[in-house]
Design a protein around this motif. Structure first.
Motif: not given
Ligand SMILES: [Zn+2]
Length: 294
Positions: A200, A267, A272, A289, A291-292
């Motif tokens: 992450w 997150c 985000c 996550c 998304e990131c």
């Molecule tokens: Zn994220």
């Protein structure tokens, strides 16, 4: 499961109590943990002095003045408790023992498997609910060929590890990067929790294949590995004030996890808007996550 930072915390917490101390008595209340406890370990330990206590990967190494090394792995749930038997309250209702030589030691908890008493009346108790821990004793000359140590990868917080080392060990691998990070042959000490946290931090998806990770990403990963581990060790250190808790707990760093055990929670990156997902990956829960982490 105790990973590198927790084992390092145990090591630092135990060191002042055991180094220079003579082992008076060794008691075990079962014959096996994950594997058989070696026959004759009691005779090899009793009377010896612990000269050094170090960590290699997730293993604790007690160097003895007899030329032996006692090695311990905390498995999934192993804990080491320190107590001072000179301060234990004497039970007045208990009948007097039949002289000083009639001294019995009983486990105080249902999962206390090993007790080691020292000449200064300190006691360490090995407690392990799931019994995935392991213990062995061997001659120090064979340390590099010991079956638990010989194939271990570099220590991430030493000069043996770098982004180049990481790159060369993963460049041809077709496995997931997360699986590779947890491979003790590739890198010593990481487990599920810190692999999730490191990925992450690096913004790398746990589902990326190793051979697709480029040089720049390897550099980011190597930096995150060192940073996350250092922070976790620091947090563990602050949990050492109560020395009875030295053993294998996650310390205060668990309050700072970015993704681990945070399924469905937003997150932690401000920019985000996504939330943490949990997916079963090679039999372990992966928190990330989408998304990131790409
Ligand atoms: Zn994220």
């Amino acid at each position: 499961m105790p990973e590198l930072p927790e084992v390092e915390t145990v090591c630092r917490g135990l060191r002042p109590h055991v180094v220079g101390n003579r082992i008076l008595r060794y008691h075990q209340f079962r014959e096996n943990l994950r594997w058989q406890i070696p026959f004759g370990i009691k005779d090899k330990l009793e009377g010896s002095i612990i000269e050094e206590l170090n960590r290699r990967g997730k293993f604790l190494l007690f160097k003895l003045n007899t030329g032996n090394i006692l090695i311990m792995h905390l498995g999934m749930s192993g804990r080491i408790l320190v107590s001072d038997t000179s301060k234990e309250k004497k039970d007045s209702k208990k009948p007097k023992e039949m002289g000083v030589f009639f001294h019995t030691v009983k486990p105080t908890g249902p999962h206390d498997h090993i007790i080691i008493d020292f000449s200064d009346q300190k006691r360490i108790t090995y407690n392990d609910v799931r019994r995935f821990g392991a213990i062995d004793i061997f001659k120090s000359e064979i340390i590099s060929s010991h079956q638990w140590l010989s194939k271990l990868g570099p220590e991430p917080l030493t000069n043996h590890f770098s982004s180049e080392v990481l790159k060369s060990s993963i460049k041809n691998k077709k496995s997931y990067i997360k699986t590779a990070l947890m491979d003790q042959k590739l890198l010593a000490g990481l487990g599920n929790i810190y692999a999730c946290e490191i990925l992450w931090e690096s913004r790398i998806s746990p589902f990326r294949l190793c051979l697709k990770i480029d040089n720049f990403e390897c550099e980011v990963l190597a930096n995150s590995i060192r940073e996350i581990l250092r922070k976790a060790i620091e947090a563990g250190g602050s949990s050492l004030r109560d020395f009875k808790k030295v053993g294998g707990d996650l310390g205060y760093f668990q309050n700072s996890f970015s993704v681990y055990s945070r399924e469905g929670i937003k997150c932690k990156r401000d920019e985000c808007g996504s939330s943490v997902q949990r997916v079963n990956q090679s039999g372990r829960s992966t928190f990330f996550c989408s998304e990131c982490q790409k």
